[in-house]
Design a protein around this motif. Structure first.
Motif, mmCIF file in Angstrom:
data_model
loop_
_atom_site.group_PDB
_atom_site.id
_atom_site.type_symbol
_atom_site.label_atom_id
_atom_site.label_comp_id
_atom_site.label_asym_id
_atom_site.label_seq_id
_atom_site.Cartn_x
_atom_site.Cartn_y
_atom_site.Cartn_z
ATOM 1 N N ASN A 60 -99.238 -11.317 -2.311
ATOM 2 C CA ASN A 60 -98.761 -10.282 -2.390
ATOM 3 C C ASN A 60 -97.641 -9.919 -1.594
ATOM 4 O O ASN A 60 -97.224 -10.407 -0.697
ATOM 5 C CB ASN A 60 -100.284 -10.035 -1.286
ATOM 6 N N ALA B 194 -96.064 -11.772 11.517
ATOM 7 C CA ALA B 194 -94.746 -12.057 10.654
ATOM 8 C C ALA B 194 -95.500 -11.055 9.215
ATOM 9 O O ALA B 194 -97.198 -11.935 9.479
ATOM 10 C CB ALA B 194 -94.138 -13.467 10.204
ATOM 11 N N GLY B 195 -95.374 -11.095 8.322
ATOM 12 C CA GLY B 195 -95.775 -10.551 7.407
ATOM 13 C C GLY B 195 -96.093 -11.565 6.371
ATOM 14 O O GLY B 195 -97.392 -12.447 5.646
ATOM 15 N N SER B 196 -94.801 -12.228 5.707
ATOM 16 C CA SER B 196 -95.539 -13.237 5.181
ATOM 17 C C SER B 196 -94.095 -14.035 5.396
ATOM 18 O O SER B 196 -92.915 -13.793 5.946
ATOM 19 C CB SER B 196 -95.265 -13.843 3.553
ATOM 20 N N ALA C 105 -100.587 -5.132 11.278
ATOM 21 C CA ALA C 105 -101.435 -5.509 9.823
ATOM 22 C C ALA C 105 -101.183 -6.039 8.678
ATOM 23 O O ALA C 105 -100.077 -7.054 9.551
ATOM 24 C CB ALA C 105 -100.734 -3.627 9.207
ATOM 25 N N SER C 106 -101.827 -6.237 8.018
ATOM 26 C CA SER C 106 -102.095 -7.775 6.467
ATOM 27 C C SER C 106 -100.994 -6.799 5.241
ATOM 28 O O SER C 106 -101.164 -6.146 5.154
ATOM 29 C CB SER C 106 -103.047 -8.241 6.853
ATOM 30 N N GLY C 107 -100.540 -7.931 4.693
ATOM 31 C CA GLY C 107 -100.669 -7.836 3.692
ATOM 32 C C GLY C 107 -101.685 -7.382 2.349
ATOM 33 O O GLY C 107 -102.379 -7.481 3.056
ATOM 34 N N LEU C 108 -101.091 -6.473 1.400
ATOM 35 C CA LEU C 108 -102.206 -6.594 0.217
ATOM 36 C C LEU C 108 -102.993 -7.485 0.021
ATOM 37 O O LEU C 108 -103.196 -7.980 -0.612
ATOM 38 C CB LEU C 108 -101.971 -5.947 -0.793
ATOM 39 N N ARG D 225 -94.876 -3.377 11.964
ATOM 40 C CA ARG D 225 -96.313 -3.291 11.889
ATOM 41 C C ARG D 225 -97.046 -4.454 11.425
ATOM 42 O O ARG D 225 -98.746 -4.093 11.103
ATOM 43 C CB ARG D 225 -96.816 -2.788 10.173
ATOM 44 N N ALA D 226 -96.344 -6.010 11.344
ATOM 45 C CA ALA D 226 -97.139 -7.243 10.730
ATOM 46 C C ALA D 226 -97.688 -7.376 12.749
ATOM 47 O O ALA D 226 -98.258 -8.337 12.417
ATOM 48 C CB ALA D 226 -96.364 -7.817 10.404
ATOM 49 N N LEU E 2 -96.463 -6.161 2.034
ATOM 50 C CA LEU E 2 -96.634 -5.970 3.072
ATOM 51 C C LEU E 2 -96.279 -5.572 3.887
ATOM 52 O O LEU E 2 -95.343 -5.001 3.754
ATOM 53 C CB LEU E 2 -95.531 -7.498 3.274
ATOM 54 N N MET F 61 -101.900 -0.056 4.160
ATOM 55 C CA MET F 61 -100.727 0.222 5.358
ATOM 56 C C MET F 61 -99.389 1.294 4.907
ATOM 57 O O MET F 61 -99.195 1.438 2.879
ATOM 58 C CB MET F 61 -100.323 -0.865 5.802
#
Lengths: 429, 429
Positions: free
Chosen positions: A367, A346-348, A379-382, A375-376, A370, A232
């Motif tokens: 990971n 949320a990313g994390s 999109a996701s974390g790596l 973008r959460a 994030l 991302m």
């Protein structure tokens, strides 16, 4: 810092402004980057050497000026302070363990008409990791990018990193040793991304490029997307803390400052149901920021992008959190699970009072790369998935083909694709 | 069509040429697209109406000129020829079933130090599907894009499709009814991608945009990537058939033509261990192409980009197949599993003699949106994952924090991030 009260008449408008604030560089670098990439494509190493001399002040005369030999990484690792070496080893082991369990499995089944269907995951052949020089040269970031690639089964793992005026970061070299990087090239910027994507005489091309970088690096990744896979597009870091008044305000202030100290564009937001607690955290941020070596950056980020929002009930924080779709969300409340169940974007997420976000940056295992900047939402974390791809498969005998073939023929003809129809019709005879 | 013999002295060079042939439009549309996107951003519906009038000859006067009402889709479905309606229903049911089983699960575990770790998958809120007008207006493509989004749990599913001079494709409307599209907007090109990404007065923005399109659409998707998620950049279709001489040459010829008929830039390649069989397939391609309604396109593609490669043994086909990383690979041999085990890069694989690729285009179930142009090296076909994102989470009590906190503090300090260290140190006291 903005202090917002969710019950105020103008809250919706002010909150919209927080959500939509542009914190990312709007530099128009796309033409410069396109030019650099086309130079790398046309002239390879020659262009790479010219650009590296011009932009990084680093001159390639020997092979070692191009590429860091493995023994240097090993030596950097051995020469590390013992506590730090153990810390990097612990981080690497926990990251590896979390990502090992993340490897996706195959599917292979035969359905009701006797057609065999499924998919298989395989790693990409080669991956490249961008490691920034200067302020953001973080060994933890190298581990977070490289270890998932290795766990995915990538055979050739390449790092690129600028070494301005020849200077190398020993912590990054030590991390490269731990992660088992196969090649480290001393190049950076858009030109390094071009070399990884298109290849040069010395540097063989890779299939996927990940890793953080400045606006040039981000734009170069966007422009080579499609020639290679990329992770991302990343922007400035951010944290959202949802906290009740049973927390120690000093802890929460430290958490807010831990994102703010990254960059003047970072964003730290607290949502709480107590105006008193809000005021105490605000005070603590001021007290702690004044004592930090990174205080100037943290202060700038907090003043420009920080916010404290008071809500009537913590449940009211959730729709706001879903709008913000923050990279990091701390739920410092009695029953974090209840809030987490309603959180969509949320990313994390950090559950409870005892996990500051910084634990996730280094040693938890998940990971730390994030999605930022809302973008959460999509999109996701790596993860290991970024270094793998899925091949689907289909197998059928005459019966399965007879069961669905006529429908496929009807659709192919309706779409004006007679050879599609014919390829099935011939086999049904 | 090129006939190559893998034992010839100049084979490596000629094969490289096949692998690296540029079949994608190199039109430099990036500035035009940037201009269109900035107009949509600045003026919304007004810009959309202007561009749609100018580029599609379609004028918005009533609401129905903007948006196709649901009853029109339902009526298009009801008015379909019965066989075709059943075929679309069968295709939709099989696509749904395959993708249902693809939904990823959560992870939630407590590790050896008592730290709880895991992740959760959630759908994006809204997704947009681009449906081309004209030659490539395929209802099957709408199903393949929309059904995975619906299966993922996306609440708002939007389609955009140009209706040049007001003309709508009833098959596409019927497919939209089956897939349960919530909104269909009669706009296309880069301007439609801009409307989906940024939103306009009438069209609310989405989080993910997928679907095929021309060079303008592809470039627009690339430019909005990061504001929204997108699927892979798609190029012309391609097929690689690996076949021994026990196949009917007419079947294999039909399979090669089924990709060639898509577009003059499509690529069809046969690898076989029999020169006789190669010659028979070549003859059959000529015979069948002459009879096809799509013969002119198929002929152009086959002449420009087709290839037949003879190898000494079918095992020798595998390294070539891995270089090509083709969208579709047919393994028309006695033991397809043995070859499949060694195949590293392919979008979708068709095992055995009885599954022509066209079955996968319509009714098998796996997605037909697949990586093209060697992108199977790093990319996967469309799936429910494209419409979902993963949120990781971390929970710890005092003991788990004590076990890893000091290492995180050491790393944070080494990276020059004292507030990170402080957020942990305060909790360890």
């Amino acid at each position: 810092m903005q202090m917002l009260d969710a019950s105020a008449a103008d809250f919706a408008e002010n909150f919209d402004r927080v959500v939509n604030a542009r914190r990312e560089s709007a530099d128009n670098v796309s033409r410069d980057v396109a030019d650099i990439l086309s130079r790398i494509r046309a002239r390879g190493d020659e262009a790479l050497a010219d650009l590296t001399m011009k932009l990084d002040g680093h001159h390639f005369s020997s092979d070692e000026d191009w590429r860091v030999p493995a023994w240097r990484c090993e030596r950097a690792y051995e020469e590390l302070d013992g506590e730090l070496r153990d810390a990097l080893d612990l981080a690497a082991a926990r990251i590896r363990s979390y990502h090992e369990a993340q490897k996706p499995g195959p599917r292979d089944y035969t359905d009701d008409i006797g057609m065999r269907l499924g998919h298989r995951w395989t790693p990409v052949d080669a991956a490249g990791v961008y490691v920034p020089g200067g302020r953001a040269a973080y060994p933890s970031s190298l581990l977070m990018n490289a270890i998932p690639a290795r766990v995915a089964g990538v055979e050739r793992l390449v790092a690129v990193t600028p070494t301005p005026k020849g200077e190398m970061n020993p912590l990054v070299l030590a991390a490269a040793h731990i992660a088992g990087i196969d090649e480290i090239w001393r190049v950076g910027g858009a030109q390094a991304i071009g070399a990884l994507a298109y290849g040069t005489q010395r540097i063989a091309p890779v299939d996927v490029i990940t890793g953080p970088g400045n606006a040039w690096v981000a734009e170069a990744k966007r422009q080579v997307f499609g020639t290679v896979g990329i992770d991302m597009i990343a922007g400035p870091s951010e944290i959202l803390v949802i906290a009740d008044d049973k927390n120690d305000p000093a802890w929460i202030a430290a958490d807010l400052l831990s994102q703010a100290e990254h960059d003047p564009s970072s964003q730290s937001i607290l949502i709480t149901d107590s105006a008193d607690f809000a005021a105490q955290v605000e005070d603590q941020v001021d007290v702690q920021a004044a004592m930090l070596a990174t205080g100037k950056t943290a202060r700038a980020a907090w003043d420009a992008h920080g916010a404290i929002i008071t809500v009537a009930s913590l449940d009211d924080a959730i729709p706001l959190a879903n709008r913000l779709a923050a990279e990091h969300v701390e739920l410092a409340v009695d029953d974090p699970e209840a809030l987490f169940a309603k959180l969509r974007h949320a990313g994390s997420v950090f559950l409870g009072r005892m996990v500051p976000e910084a634990v996730g940056d280094y040693v938890a295992g998940p990971n730390h790369v994030l999605p930022t900047g809302r973008r959460a939402r999509f999109a996701s974390g790596l993860s290991v998935l970024d270094f793998m791809k899925r091949t689907s498969f289909i197998e059928a005998g005459p019966d399965a083909l007879a069961a669905v073939g006529p429908a496929a023929i009807a659709l192919a003809e309706a779409e004006g694709l007679p050879a599609h129809a014919q390829s099935i019709r011939l086999r049904l005879k």
